[in-house]
Design an enzyme around this catalytic site. Structure first.
Site, short mmCIF file in Angstrom:
data_model
loop_
_atom_site.label_atom_id
_atom_site.label_comp_id
_atom_site.label_asym_id
_atom_site.label_seq_id
_atom_site.Cartn_x
_atom_site.Cartn_y
_atom_site.Cartn_z
N TYR A 137 -10.21 -4.37 1.22
CA TYR A 137 -11.48 -4.42 0.58
C TYR A 137 -11.73 -3.72 -1.06
CZ TYR A 137 -12.53 -8.36 3.40
OH TYR A 137 -11.93 -9.36 4.53
N SER A 138 -10.82 -2.79 -1.30
CA SER A 138 -10.26 -2.35 -2.63
C SER A 138 -10.50 -2.96 -3.68
CB SER A 138 -9.17 -0.54 -2.18
OG SER A 138 -9.18 0.07 -3.19
N ASN A 139 -11.22 -1.88 -4.57
CA ASN A 139 -11.13 -2.25 -5.39
C ASN A 139 -10.48 -1.84 -6.46
OD1 ASN A 139 -13.64 -4.21 -6.18
ND2 ASN A 139 -15.02 -3.15 -6.80
N HIS A 140 -10.47 -0.58 -6.03
CA HIS A 140 -9.20 0.02 -6.99
C HIS A 140 -7.66 -0.92 -6.69
CE1 HIS A 140 -6.33 3.76 -8.28
NE2 HIS A 140 -6.29 3.73 -6.71
N LEU A 141 -7.41 -0.96 -5.46
CA LEU A 141 -5.43 -1.50 -5.58
C LEU A 141 -5.78 -2.54 -5.84
CD1 LEU A 141 -5.21 -1.23 -1.49
CD2 LEU A 141 -4.51 -0.12 -3.17
#
Ligand SMILES: *Cc1c(COP(=O)(O)O)cnc(C)c1O
EC number: 3.5.99.7
Length: 313
Positions: free
Chosen positions: A79-83
């Site tokens: 669930y990474s916002n960075h990805l």
């Protein structure tokens, strides 16, 4: 000329980031009663697809990508916002992106909305087992994973998990500089700590930063110091961590935190991003109610990101 490359300075400027980000005052009884002003630093409004600290952290790294490395290669959880921000940057700038995702078993399942968004933006997803993921910074492990993607490590701009490295921390110093003269205390949620590392370094004498870790574990103090040392040569600024507001850990919540976030939205008409921003505001509000800030102080909460839009993107 680097500006001719897809991610040179001209291309980055063409994305038209809203900087400095807006600073908005909120009237909140819990602060006003104690003679405090509450301001929101709206980093979530910097760019619709690269919001908040993700812009501040990626921008200096993308500058580095202009020097011939054509693939952004990075890491994150499911669930990474960075990805998501990296995938969006790749689409907007015409750069190839590879996202290494923690959890081999996810390869056999339908993509969650966050990873589906990454894939729709053209990010190539590579699922690795947890042991490999833990060792991703080791050169031979990295070489193996890039080879799995059909790439040489030298062709890739490798950005660490969460986007935090020395360049990212230097990018986030801009956040502190924008708040000079405007705050006594600045609160920010911490994942990898890169944003706090830069923020604290960018503030002026007499201003302080409080970081609210969203993960359990207590490893962050050393990590923020390490990032500051890499980026600035040593510990910088007046900052500390308050570990009480993670709500059970990453992507976890508890009834108190959920009630806080719903009440905040009802009071102010502002939906809060739940993984980070709600935890920081819960922390700052609790500190205000505990009398941690002297009357007359201005407290700034950094809104580091926005909640996912109702359409799920
Ligand atoms: C990534 C993220 C953070 C954490 O930033 P770090 O630099 O990793 O500490 C905070 N808030 C939001 C909304 C984020 O997406």
């Amino acid at each position: 000329m680097t500006s001719d490359l897809p991610c040179g300075p001209a291309a980055l400027a063409a994305l038209d980031p809203r900087l400095p980000s807006p600073l908005e005052e909120l009237r909140d009884e819990r602060f006003a009663r104690r003679g405090l002003r509450l301001l929101l630093k709206r980093d979530d409004l910097i760019h619709p697809e690269l919001p908040g600290n993700k812009w501040r952290k990626l921008e200096p790294n993308l500058g580095a990508a202009a020097s011939g490395r054509h693939t952004l290669f990075t890491f994150g959880g499911a669930y990474s916002n960075h990805l998501r921000a990296t995938a969006a940057a790749g689409r907007l700038l015409g750069l190839a992106t590879v996202g290494v995702v923690r959890g081999e078993e996810l390869a056999d399942r339908p993509l969650n909305p966050s990873l589906a968004r990454c894939a729709a933006d053209g990010m190539r997803l590579l699922f690795v087992d947890r042991a490999t993921y833990r060792r991703k910074a080791e050169p031979e492990v990295l070489a193996r994973v890039t080879a799995q993607a059909g790439l040489a490590a030298d062709d890739c701009l490798v950005v660490p998990e969460g986007g935090s490295n020395a360049a990212a921390a230097r990018g986030c110093a801009g956040l502190g500089q924008e708040l000079r003269g405007a705050a006594d205390v600045v609160g920010v949620a911490c994942g990898t700590g890169g944003t706090l590392a830069g923020l604290a370094a960018g503030l002026a004498e007499g201003q302080r930063a409080v970081g609210f870790p969203v993960l359990k574990g207590g490893f962050l103090e050393a990590e923020v110091e390490r990032l500051q040392t890499e980026a600035f040569g040593g510990r910088r600024g007046d900052w500390h961590l308050d570990d009480r507001f993670h709500g059970g850990g990453y992507a976890r919540t508890n009834p108190e935190l959920t009630a806080f976030a719903e009440d905040f939205t009802a009071r102010h008409g502002l939906p809060l991003e739940r993984l980070y921003v709600a935890k920081a505001l819960h922390g700052l509000t609790t500190l205000a109610e505990e009398g941690a800030f002297a009357r007359g102080m201005t407290v700034v909460a950094v809104v580091t990101g926005a909640p996912p839009s109702p359409s799920g993107v």
